[in-house]
Design an enzyme around this catalytic site. Structure first.
Site, short mmCIF file in Angstrom:
data_model
loop_
_atom_site.label_atom_id
_atom_site.label_comp_id
_atom_site.label_asym_id
_atom_site.label_seq_id
_atom_site.Cartn_x
_atom_site.Cartn_y
_atom_site.Cartn_z
N ILE A 123 0.85 -1.20 0.00
CA ILE A 123 0.00 0.00 0.00
C ILE A 123 0.88 1.25 0.00
O ILE A 123 0.61 2.22 -0.73
CB ILE A 123 -0.95 0.00 1.22
N LEU B 85 12.67 -2.89 4.61
CA LEU B 85 12.55 -3.89 3.54
C LEU B 85 12.28 -5.29 4.08
O LEU B 85 12.54 -6.27 3.40
CB LEU B 85 13.80 -3.87 2.63
N ASP C 22 15.12 0.86 10.37
CA ASP C 22 13.98 0.39 11.16
C ASP C 22 13.33 1.54 11.94
O ASP C 22 14.03 2.34 12.56
CB ASP C 22 14.48 -0.69 12.13
N ALA D 9 4.33 1.34 8.15
CA ALA D 9 5.27 0.27 8.52
C ALA D 9 4.71 -0.60 9.66
O ALA D 9 4.51 -0.11 10.77
CB ALA D 9 6.60 0.88 8.94
N PHE E 85 3.75 -5.14 10.74
CA PHE E 85 3.42 -6.51 10.33
C PHE E 85 1.90 -6.59 10.31
O PHE E 85 1.23 -5.99 11.16
CB PHE E 85 3.98 -7.52 11.33
N ASN F 24 6.95 -4.71 16.96
CA ASN F 24 7.16 -3.96 15.72
C ASN F 24 6.11 -2.86 15.54
O ASN F 24 6.44 -1.71 15.27
CB ASN F 24 7.12 -4.91 14.52
N TYR G 225 -2.91 -8.86 16.07
CA TYR G 225 -2.63 -7.83 15.05
C TYR G 225 -3.57 -6.63 15.27
O TYR G 225 -3.11 -5.48 15.36
CB TYR G 225 -2.81 -8.43 13.64
N PHE H 247 -10.49 -1.52 5.25
CA PHE H 247 -11.08 -2.85 5.19
C PHE H 247 -10.16 -3.67 4.27
O PHE H 247 -8.94 -3.55 4.39
CB PHE H 247 -12.56 -2.74 4.84
N ILE I 269 -10.57 -22.54 1.02
CA ILE I 269 -11.48 -21.52 1.58
C ILE I 269 -11.65 -21.83 3.06
O ILE I 269 -12.17 -22.90 3.42
CB ILE I 269 -12.83 -21.52 0.84
P1 NAD Z 1 3.43 -4.54 3.53
O1 NAD Z 1 4.02 -5.60 4.39
O2 NAD Z 1 3.47 -4.73 2.06
O3 NAD Z 1 4.09 -3.13 3.86
C1 NAD Z 1 4.63 -2.80 5.12
C2 NAD Z 1 5.96 -2.11 4.87
O4 NAD Z 1 6.51 -1.70 6.12
C3 NAD Z 1 6.98 -3.03 4.23
O5 NAD Z 1 7.64 -2.36 3.16
C4 NAD Z 1 7.96 -3.36 5.35
O6 NAD Z 1 9.25 -3.64 4.88
C5 NAD Z 1 7.87 -2.10 6.20
N1 NAD Z 1 8.17 -2.29 7.63
C6 NAD Z 1 7.59 -3.17 8.50
N2 NAD Z 1 8.11 -3.04 9.73
C7 NAD Z 1 9.04 -2.04 9.65
C8 NAD Z 1 9.91 -1.43 10.57
N3 NAD Z 1 9.98 -1.82 11.85
N4 NAD Z 1 10.73 -0.43 10.15
C9 NAD Z 1 10.71 -0.03 8.84
N5 NAD Z 1 9.90 -0.57 7.92
C10 NAD Z 1 9.07 -1.56 8.32
O7 NAD Z 1 1.93 -4.36 4.05
P2 NAD Z 1 0.71 -3.61 3.35
O8 NAD Z 1 -0.27 -4.64 2.94
O9 NAD Z 1 1.19 -2.61 2.36
O10 NAD Z 1 0.10 -2.87 4.62
C11 NAD Z 1 0.51 -1.54 4.93
C12 NAD Z 1 -0.20 -1.09 6.21
O11 NAD Z 1 -1.61 -1.16 6.02
C13 NAD Z 1 0.11 -1.96 7.43
O12 NAD Z 1 0.29 -1.08 8.53
C14 NAD Z 1 -1.14 -2.80 7.62
O13 NAD Z 1 -1.36 -3.10 8.97
C15 NAD Z 1 -2.21 -1.87 7.08
N6 NAD Z 1 -3.40 -2.58 6.58
C16 NAD Z 1 -3.30 -3.38 5.46
C17 NAD Z 1 -4.45 -4.03 4.96
C18 NAD Z 1 -4.40 -4.90 3.72
O14 NAD Z 1 -5.46 -5.41 3.30
N7 NAD Z 1 -3.24 -5.09 3.09
C19 NAD Z 1 -5.67 -3.86 5.62
C20 NAD Z 1 -5.73 -3.04 6.76
C21 NAD Z 1 -4.58 -2.39 7.20
N1 UDP Z 2 -8.95 -16.72 2.96
C1 UDP Z 2 -9.18 -18.00 2.48
N2 UDP Z 2 -8.15 -18.67 1.91
C2 UDP Z 2 -6.89 -18.15 1.79
C3 UDP Z 2 -6.67 -16.82 2.28
C4 UDP Z 2 -7.72 -16.16 2.86
O1 UDP Z 2 -10.30 -18.50 2.57
O2 UDP Z 2 -5.99 -18.83 1.28
C5 UDP Z 2 -10.07 -16.00 3.57
C6 UDP Z 2 -9.83 -15.57 5.01
O3 UDP Z 2 -10.14 -16.63 5.91
C7 UDP Z 2 -10.81 -14.39 5.13
C8 UDP Z 2 -10.77 -13.78 3.72
O4 UDP Z 2 -10.25 -14.79 2.85
O5 UDP Z 2 -12.11 -14.88 5.34
C9 UDP Z 2 -9.89 -12.55 3.62
O6 UDP Z 2 -8.63 -12.88 4.20
P1 UDP Z 2 -7.35 -11.99 3.97
O7 UDP Z 2 -6.21 -12.66 4.66
O8 UDP Z 2 -7.19 -11.66 2.52
O9 UDP Z 2 -7.71 -10.61 4.70
P2 UDP Z 2 -8.22 -10.30 6.20
O10 UDP Z 2 -9.72 -10.21 6.10
O11 UDP Z 2 -7.73 -11.37 7.12
O12 UDP Z 2 -7.60 -8.95 6.48
#
Ligand code: NAD
Ligand code: UDP
Length: 329
Positions: A12, A33, A51, A74, A76, A92, A141, A169, A207
């Site tokens: 993102i 990274l 970091d 940034a 997990f 983290n 998380y 979402f 699923i």
């Molecule tokens: P991603 O893992 O692709 O990106 C996270 C980035 O942060 C990575 O480039 C990683 O190297 C860096 N990072 C992690 N810990 C670090 C640290 N201690 N110091 C420096 N860099 C660090 O994840 P993403 O899917 O792009 O998600 C980005 C943000 O959005 C996250 O905070 C996540 O919780 C939030 N989020 C994501 C989703 C989704 O659907 N992907 C949904 C809700 C919230």
């Molecule tokens: N899911 C699944 N099979 C997979 C990965 C995810 O059925 O291999 C389901 C997961 O249980 C959830 C939905 O897909 O119901 C979305 O999961 P995802 O990890 O993409 O995002 P989350 O909603 O956990 O942020």
């Protein structure tokens, strides 16, 4: 205006960096990274590899860059991993936030836009979920992110650091030209896993759970396109630059799709068969998450462009087809 994007090499974050640059912002990126890719960061942005929890490193970045606003991605974010190793997440995510706010306070930087999540709500009492609904996470998380929201709140009260928490979402899709996209290893998210099956890199989709109280027994989620999401961060930066109060906004489409419906949409978007089997529930998964997102539309003026889940999946498929091995080729 110089914006510091923490986690800007991630999925993102890299789309946000791209949109910020397109909108005329000067951009610096901090990323260690751990899950991100330096190839995902556009050349015009200055990448500082390190970091967020490393205070000396962050101080150096804030000394070198004239930071006026912060966007913090940034973290997990893998729910099942957080169930097995919660301390990794509190260290983290929550720990990183404390160091970041300390350094922001030291350098008088007063605005932060933060990646929060629907996972802070846990199992909702009502659908669609409003920003004022109770936040009771069902996994570490979500708990780590809720703690980050609370830490920002008290840092506002004490030091006047204003924040916008954007509660995403389910984020999916890729930049329409397919130059950047989602590349996680291991991949855990539904849509990229489905596309790996479509591409023949996995045998089948599992699923997780078919006995939830939903329309077809599978989990229901609300999907938002990553470019629409990135644009909401720019609106949130403007909202803070205009001197508004700290706030939280849901970012979703207000429409729920079951995991089976996503599978069907992916079959249509790719033209592939995509074998799938039912598997046991995944621990920590709430059954249904759908956002009420009118607050972001009304207050931030957010107007998402992608209202069709098949088009969202098609943009992710375009990235997959152009980069079958992600950033490695
Ligand atoms: P991603 O893992 O692709 O990106 C996270 C980035 O942060 C990575 O480039 C990683 O190297 C860096 N990072 C992690 N810990 C670090 C640290 N201690 N110091 C420096 N860099 C660090 O994840 P993403 O899917 O792009 O998600 C980005 C943000 O959005 C996250 O905070 C996540 O919780 C939030 N989020 C994501 C989703 C989704 O659907 N992907 C949904 C809700 C919230
Ligand atoms: N899911 C699944 N099979 C997979 C990965 C995810 O059925 O291999 C389901 C997961 O249980 C959830 C939905 O897909 O119901 C979305 O999961 P995802 O990890 O993409 O995002 P989350 O909603 O956990 O942020």
């Amino acid at each position: 205006m110089t914006v510091l994007v923490l986690g800007g090499a991630g999925y993102i974050g890299s789309h946000a960096v791209d949109r910020l640059l397109d909108n005329g912002y000067d951009v610096a990126v901090v990323d260690n990274l751990v899950t991100g890719h330096k190839e995902a960061v556009r050349k015009e942005a200055r990448l500082h590899i390190g970091d967020v929890r490393d205070k000396a490193f962050l101080r150096k970045v804030f000394t070198e860059e004239n930071v006026e606003g912060v966007v913090h991605f940034a973290a997990f974010s893998v729910v099942p991993e957080s169930m097995k190793d919660p301390l990794k997440y509190f260290d983290n995510n929550t720990g990183g936030m404390i160091t970041l706010l300390e350094v922001m306070h030291e350098f008088n930087v007063a605005n932060i836009v933060f990646s929060s999540t629907a996972a802070t709500y846990g199992e909702p009492k009502q659908i669609p979920i409003k920003e004022t609904d109770p936040q009771i996470p069902t996994n570490p998380y979500g708990e780590s992110k809720l703690a980050m929201e609370k830490i920002m709140h008290w840092s506002d009260v004490a030091y006047g650091i204003k924040f916008v928490a954007l509660r995403y979402f389910n984020v999916a899709g890729a930049k329409p030209d397919g130059s950047i996209g989602e590349d996680h290893n291991p991949e855990t998210h539904l849509i990229p896993i489905i596309l790996q099956v479509a591409a023949g890199k996995r045998d089948k989709l599992q699923i997780f759970g078919s006995d939830y109280p939903t329309k077809d027994g599978t989990n229901v989620r609300d999907y938002v396109h990553v470019v629409d999401l990135a644009d909401a961060h720019i609106l949130a930066l403007k909202y803070l630059a205009d001197g508004n109060d700290s706030n939280a906004f849901n970012l979703g489409s207000a429409t729920g799709f079951s995991n089976l419906e996503i599978l069907e949409a992916a079959r249509r978007a790719t033209g592939k068969e995509i074998p799938a089997v039912m598997a046991p529930r995944r621990p920590g998964d709430p059954s249904t998450l759908i956002a009420a997102s009118d607050k972001a539309r009304d207050i931030l003026g957010w107007k998402p462009q992608y209202d069709d889940v098949e088009k969202i999946i098609a943009s992710a498929w375009n990235w997959h087809e152009k980069h079958p091995n992600g950033y490695k080729g």
